[in-house]
Design an enzyme around this catalytic site. Structure first.
Site, PDB file in Angstrom:
ATOM      1  CE1 TYR A  66      -3.069  -2.991   0.256  1.00  0.00           C
ATOM      2  CE2 TYR A  66      -3.504  -2.440   2.546  1.00  0.00           C
ATOM      3  CZ  TYR A  66      -3.732  -3.236   1.445  1.00  0.00           C
ATOM      4  OH  TYR A  66      -4.631  -4.280   1.530  1.00  0.00           O
ATOM      5  CG  PHE A 210     -14.870  -3.361  -1.774  1.00  0.00           C
ATOM      6  CD1 PHE A 210     -14.818  -2.021  -1.480  1.00  0.00           C
ATOM      7  CD2 PHE A 210     -15.464  -3.750  -2.963  1.00  0.00           C
ATOM      8  CE1 PHE A 210     -15.341  -1.074  -2.346  1.00  0.00           C
ATOM      9  CE2 PHE A 210     -15.998  -2.820  -3.838  1.00  0.00           C
ATOM     10  CZ  PHE A 210     -15.937  -1.480  -3.528  1.00  0.00           C
ATOM     11  N   PRO A 211     -15.613  -4.066   2.657  1.00  0.00           N
ATOM     12  CG  PRO A 211     -15.243  -3.442   4.882  1.00  0.00           C
ATOM     13  CD  PRO A 211     -14.544  -3.598   3.554  1.00  0.00           C
ATOM     14  CG  LEU A 212     -17.525   0.531   4.115  1.00  0.00           C
ATOM     15  CD1 LEU A 212     -16.860   1.890   4.009  1.00  0.00           C
ATOM     16  CD2 LEU A 212     -18.547   0.531   5.235  1.00  0.00           C
ATOM     17  N   GLY A 215     -23.384  -1.595  -3.754  1.00  0.00           N
ATOM     18  CA  GLY A 215     -23.761  -1.636  -5.165  1.00  0.00           C
ATOM     19  C   GLY A 215     -25.207  -1.223  -5.403  1.00  0.00           C
TER      20      GLY A 215
END
Length: 286
Positions: A66, A210-212, A215
Protein backbone atom coordinates in the site's frame (compact mmCIF):
# COMPACT_ATOMS: atom_id res chain seq x y z
CA UNK A 1 -11.72 12.32 23.48
CA UNK A 2 -11.41 8.53 23.86
CA UNK A 3 -14.53 6.38 23.84
CA UNK A 4 -14.71 2.71 22.95
CA UNK A 5 -17.45 2.85 20.33
CA UNK A 6 -15.84 -0.07 18.49
CA UNK A 7 -16.15 -2.28 21.58
CA UNK A 8 -19.87 -2.65 20.83
CA UNK A 9 -18.89 -4.87 17.90
CA UNK A 10 -17.74 -7.59 20.30
CA UNK A 11 -14.32 -9.17 20.50
CA UNK A 12 -12.35 -11.95 18.84
CA UNK A 13 -9.18 -13.70 19.98
CA UNK A 14 -6.93 -13.43 16.92
CA UNK A 15 -4.71 -16.48 16.77
CA UNK A 16 -6.04 -17.32 20.23
CA UNK A 17 -3.62 -14.66 21.51
CA UNK A 18 -4.68 -11.11 20.69
CA UNK A 19 -8.15 -9.98 21.79
CA UNK A 20 -9.40 -7.30 19.41
CA UNK A 21 -12.63 -5.42 18.88
CA UNK A 22 -14.17 -7.01 15.82
CA UNK A 23 -14.73 -3.77 13.91
CA UNK A 24 -11.27 -2.72 12.77
CA UNK A 25 -9.73 -0.31 10.29
CA UNK A 26 -8.26 -1.00 6.85
CA UNK A 27 -5.42 1.36 5.94
CA UNK A 28 -5.28 0.91 2.17
CA UNK A 29 -7.13 4.15 1.37
CA UNK A 30 -4.64 6.27 3.27
CA UNK A 31 -2.36 6.28 0.21
CA UNK A 32 -2.54 8.14 -3.10
CA UNK A 33 -4.72 7.32 -6.12
CA UNK A 34 -4.38 3.74 -7.29
CA UNK A 35 -2.98 2.86 -3.84
CA UNK A 36 0.23 4.50 -5.04
CA UNK A 37 2.35 7.17 -3.39
CA UNK A 38 1.51 9.62 -0.65
CA UNK A 39 -2.03 10.76 0.17
CA UNK A 40 -3.25 14.15 -0.94
CA UNK A 41 -3.56 15.19 2.71
CA UNK A 42 -1.03 13.34 4.91
CA UNK A 43 -2.13 15.26 8.00
CA UNK A 44 -5.72 14.08 7.55
CA UNK A 45 -4.45 10.50 7.19
CA UNK A 46 -2.75 10.84 10.57
CA UNK A 47 -5.92 12.29 12.08
CA UNK A 48 -7.97 9.39 10.68
CA UNK A 49 -5.72 6.80 12.31
CA UNK A 50 -5.69 8.58 15.64
CA UNK A 51 -9.47 9.06 15.59
CA UNK A 52 -10.04 5.39 14.82
CA UNK A 53 -7.99 4.39 17.85
CA UNK A 54 -9.73 7.02 20.00
CA UNK A 55 -13.04 5.35 19.07
CA UNK A 56 -11.84 1.97 20.25
CA UNK A 57 -10.38 0.40 17.12
CA UNK A 58 -7.52 -1.86 18.18
CA UNK A 59 -7.13 -3.90 14.98
CA UNK A 60 -5.55 -2.19 11.96
CA UNK A 61 -4.87 -3.97 8.69
CA UNK A 62 -2.29 -2.77 6.16
CA UNK A 63 0.23 -4.14 3.65
CA UNK A 64 3.73 -3.42 2.43
CA UNK A 65 2.30 -2.85 -1.05
CA UNK A 66 0.00 0.00 0.00
CA UNK A 67 1.97 2.91 -1.33
CA UNK A 68 4.26 0.89 -1.29
CA UNK A 69 5.06 1.25 2.43
CA UNK A 70 3.22 4.59 2.66
CA UNK A 71 0.43 3.10 4.75
CA UNK A 72 2.80 1.37 7.18
CA UNK A 73 4.85 4.53 7.64
CA UNK A 74 1.73 6.59 8.31
CA UNK A 75 0.60 4.11 10.95
CA UNK A 76 3.88 4.35 12.82
CA UNK A 77 3.95 8.13 12.46
CA UNK A 78 0.42 8.53 13.80
CA UNK A 79 0.33 5.91 16.53
CA UNK A 80 3.81 4.91 17.70
CA UNK A 81 4.46 4.31 20.57
CA UNK A 82 1.44 2.07 20.24
CA UNK A 83 -1.32 1.47 22.77
CA UNK A 84 -0.75 -1.85 24.53
CA UNK A 85 -3.87 -3.41 23.01
CA UNK A 86 -3.30 -2.30 19.40
CA UNK A 87 -2.87 -5.21 16.97
CA UNK A 88 -1.41 -4.43 13.55
CA UNK A 89 -1.72 -6.88 10.67
CA UNK A 90 0.27 -6.47 7.49
CA UNK A 91 0.87 -8.45 4.31
CA UNK A 92 3.52 -9.30 1.74
CA UNK A 93 3.45 -11.09 -1.58
CA UNK A 94 2.29 -8.45 -4.06
CA UNK A 95 4.76 -6.19 -5.84
CA UNK A 96 3.96 -2.83 -7.39
CA UNK A 97 5.20 -1.18 -10.56
CA UNK A 98 2.69 1.67 -10.68
CA UNK A 99 -0.81 2.81 -9.72
CA UNK A 100 -3.33 -0.03 -9.79
CA UNK A 101 -0.69 -2.62 -10.73
CA UNK A 102 -0.34 -5.69 -8.48
CA UNK A 103 1.86 -8.73 -9.22
CA UNK A 104 2.27 -11.78 -6.96
CA UNK A 105 5.79 -12.65 -5.84
CA UNK A 106 6.12 -15.42 -3.27
CA UNK A 107 9.80 -16.25 -3.37
CA UNK A 108 10.94 -17.02 0.18
CA UNK A 109 13.78 -14.51 0.16
CA UNK A 110 11.40 -11.79 -1.01
CA UNK A 111 8.81 -12.55 1.68
CA UNK A 112 11.53 -12.47 4.33
CA UNK A 113 12.86 -9.15 3.05
CA UNK A 114 9.40 -7.60 3.13
CA UNK A 115 8.77 -8.87 6.65
CA UNK A 116 12.02 -7.26 7.79
CA UNK A 117 11.07 -3.99 6.10
CA UNK A 118 7.59 -4.04 7.62
CA UNK A 119 9.10 -4.55 11.07
CA UNK A 120 11.28 -1.49 10.46
CA UNK A 121 8.56 0.70 8.96
CA UNK A 122 5.98 -0.18 11.60
CA UNK A 123 8.56 0.07 14.41
CA UNK A 124 7.56 -3.35 15.72
CA UNK A 125 9.65 -6.11 17.24
CA UNK A 126 7.08 -8.71 16.23
CA UNK A 127 4.25 -8.46 13.69
CA UNK A 128 1.07 -9.84 15.29
CA UNK A 129 -0.44 -11.07 12.00
CA UNK A 130 1.57 -11.45 8.79
CA UNK A 131 -0.53 -12.38 5.76
CA UNK A 132 0.50 -13.87 2.43
CA UNK A 133 -1.12 -11.25 0.21
CA UNK A 134 -1.50 -13.66 -2.69
CA UNK A 135 -0.38 -17.23 -3.28
CA UNK A 136 2.23 -17.12 -6.06
CA UNK A 137 1.45 -19.94 -8.51
CA UNK A 138 5.08 -19.92 -9.70
CA UNK A 139 6.45 -20.86 -6.27
CA UNK A 140 5.59 -24.04 -4.32
CA UNK A 141 3.15 -23.23 -1.55
CA UNK A 142 5.29 -25.08 0.96
CA UNK A 143 8.18 -22.73 0.16
CA UNK A 144 6.06 -19.62 0.66
CA UNK A 145 4.45 -20.73 3.91
CA UNK A 146 7.63 -22.43 5.04
CA UNK A 147 9.43 -19.10 5.08
CA UNK A 148 6.59 -17.49 7.04
CA UNK A 149 6.73 -20.37 9.51
CA UNK A 150 10.47 -19.74 9.93
CA UNK A 151 9.76 -16.07 10.62
CA UNK A 152 7.20 -17.13 13.19
CA UNK A 153 9.64 -19.54 14.83
CA UNK A 154 12.21 -16.73 14.98
CA UNK A 155 9.73 -14.51 16.81
CA UNK A 156 9.50 -11.93 14.01
CA UNK A 157 5.82 -12.63 13.32
CA UNK A 158 3.23 -14.09 15.67
CA UNK A 159 0.60 -15.56 13.33
CA UNK A 160 0.17 -16.36 9.64
CA UNK A 161 -2.78 -15.33 7.49
CA UNK A 162 -3.88 -15.78 3.88
CA UNK A 163 -5.56 -13.46 1.40
CA UNK A 164 -7.87 -14.16 -1.55
CA UNK A 165 -7.91 -17.94 -1.26
CA UNK A 166 -10.30 -20.78 -2.02
CA UNK A 167 -11.38 -23.51 0.36
CA UNK A 168 -8.86 -25.83 -1.35
CA UNK A 169 -6.11 -23.23 -0.87
CA UNK A 170 -7.01 -22.93 2.79
CA UNK A 171 -6.94 -26.68 3.31
CA UNK A 172 -3.60 -27.02 1.52
CA UNK A 173 -2.11 -24.22 3.61
CA UNK A 174 -3.54 -25.57 6.85
CA UNK A 175 -1.89 -28.91 6.14
CA UNK A 176 1.46 -27.10 6.10
CA UNK A 177 1.14 -24.73 9.05
CA UNK A 178 -1.38 -23.13 11.37
CA UNK A 179 -3.44 -20.41 9.69
CA UNK A 180 -4.91 -17.71 11.91
CA UNK A 181 -6.88 -15.70 9.35
CA UNK A 182 -8.16 -15.38 5.81
CA UNK A 183 -8.87 -12.10 4.07
CA UNK A 184 -11.17 -12.27 1.04
CA UNK A 185 -13.47 -9.95 -0.85
CA UNK A 186 -16.83 -10.28 0.90
CA UNK A 187 -19.70 -7.90 1.54
CA UNK A 188 -23.47 -7.61 1.45
CA UNK A 189 -23.46 -7.33 -2.35
CA UNK A 190 -20.71 -9.86 -3.11
CA UNK A 191 -20.82 -13.16 -1.24
CA UNK A 192 -18.64 -15.27 -3.51
CA UNK A 193 -16.50 -16.25 -0.51
CA UNK A 194 -19.46 -17.52 1.50
CA UNK A 195 -18.30 -21.13 1.22
CA UNK A 196 -14.88 -20.21 2.60
CA UNK A 197 -16.43 -18.29 5.50
CA UNK A 198 -18.47 -21.33 6.46
CA UNK A 199 -15.48 -23.65 5.94
CA UNK A 200 -12.67 -22.10 7.97
CA UNK A 201 -14.11 -22.65 11.42
CA UNK A 202 -14.82 -20.34 14.35
CA UNK A 203 -11.22 -19.96 15.51
CA UNK A 204 -9.95 -18.58 12.18
CA UNK A 205 -10.56 -14.87 11.66
CA UNK A 206 -12.42 -13.99 8.46
CA UNK A 207 -11.40 -10.48 7.40
CA UNK A 208 -13.68 -9.17 4.62
CA UNK A 209 -12.08 -6.52 2.46
CA UNK A 210 -14.23 -3.96 0.62
CA UNK A 211 -16.83 -4.45 3.40
CA UNK A 212 -18.78 -1.25 2.70
CA UNK A 213 -19.81 -2.19 -0.85
CA UNK A 214 -23.55 -2.25 -1.41
CA UNK A 215 -23.76 -1.64 -5.16
CA UNK A 216 -27.25 -1.68 -6.62
CA UNK A 217 -28.64 -2.92 -3.31
CA UNK A 218 -28.58 0.65 -1.95
CA UNK A 219 -30.32 2.43 -4.81
CA UNK A 220 -33.16 4.81 -3.82
CA UNK A 221 -36.30 2.93 -2.81
CA UNK A 222 -34.44 -0.33 -2.26
CA UNK A 223 -35.08 -2.59 0.73
CA UNK A 224 -31.64 -1.75 2.04
CA UNK A 225 -32.24 1.99 1.83
CA UNK A 226 -35.66 1.66 3.44
CA UNK A 227 -34.23 -0.46 6.27
CA UNK A 228 -31.41 2.04 6.82
CA UNK A 229 -33.86 4.95 6.91
CA UNK A 230 -36.08 3.13 9.39
CA UNK A 231 -33.28 2.50 11.91
CA UNK A 232 -31.59 5.87 11.37
CA UNK A 233 -28.45 4.58 9.70
CA UNK A 234 -26.75 4.70 6.32
CA UNK A 235 -26.72 1.74 3.93
CA UNK A 236 -22.97 1.38 4.53
CA UNK A 237 -23.50 1.20 8.29
CA UNK A 238 -26.19 -1.44 7.81
CA UNK A 239 -23.83 -3.41 5.57
CA UNK A 240 -21.21 -3.38 8.33
CA UNK A 241 -23.77 -4.37 10.96
CA UNK A 242 -24.84 -7.29 8.74
CA UNK A 243 -21.23 -8.48 8.48
CA UNK A 244 -20.80 -8.35 12.25
CA UNK A 245 -24.02 -10.30 12.72
CA UNK A 246 -23.19 -12.81 9.98
CA UNK A 247 -20.47 -14.66 11.91
CA UNK A 248 -18.64 -14.21 15.24
CA UNK A 249 -15.24 -14.65 13.55
CA UNK A 250 -15.91 -11.78 11.12
CA UNK A 251 -13.51 -8.82 11.44
CA UNK A 252 -14.61 -6.07 9.01
CA UNK A 253 -11.94 -3.49 8.21
CA UNK A 254 -13.67 -0.49 6.58
CA UNK A 255 -11.19 2.06 5.35
CA UNK A 256 -11.36 5.76 4.54
CA UNK A 257 -9.19 8.83 4.25
CA UNK A 258 -11.71 11.07 6.06
CA UNK A 259 -12.22 11.57 9.80
CA UNK A 260 -15.96 12.09 9.29
CA UNK A 261 -16.25 8.79 7.44
CA UNK A 262 -14.21 6.85 10.00
CA UNK A 263 -16.59 8.10 12.69
CA UNK A 264 -19.61 7.01 10.62
CA UNK A 265 -18.10 3.60 9.95
CA UNK A 266 -17.22 2.85 13.56
CA UNK A 267 -20.68 3.94 14.69
CA UNK A 268 -21.97 0.83 12.90
CA UNK A 269 -20.63 -1.21 15.84
CA UNK A 270 -23.61 -0.01 17.87
CA UNK A 271 -26.29 -1.11 15.40
CA UNK A 272 -28.21 -4.11 16.69
CA UNK A 273 -30.12 -5.67 13.82
CA UNK A 274 -33.32 -7.51 14.66
CA UNK A 275 -33.74 -11.08 13.47
CA UNK A 276 -36.23 -9.84 10.88
CA UNK A 277 -33.82 -7.19 9.59
CA UNK A 278 -31.03 -9.74 9.38
CA UNK A 279 -33.25 -12.13 7.44
CA UNK A 280 -34.22 -9.33 5.07
CA UNK A 281 -30.55 -8.55 4.37
CA UNK A 282 -29.71 -12.23 3.94
CA UNK A 283 -32.38 -12.46 1.27
CA UNK A 284 -30.93 -9.64 -0.81
CA UNK A 285 -29.08 -10.70 -3.94
CA UNK A 286 -25.53 -11.72 -3.09
Amino acid sequence: MTTSVAAASGTFALGGEFTVNRLGFGAMQLTGPGVWGDPRDPDEAVRVLRRAVELGVNFIDTADSYGPFVSELLISKALHPYPEDLVIATKAGLTRSGPGDWRPVGRPEYLRQQAELSLRHLKLERIPLFQLHRIDSKVPLEDQLGELAKLRDEGKIAHIGLSEVSTDDFDAASALTEIASVQNLYNLANRQSEALLDHVGPEVAFIPWFPLATGELAKPGSQLQELADRIGATPAQVALAWLLRRSPNMLPIPGTSSVAHVEDNIAAAGIDLTDADFDTLNALAG
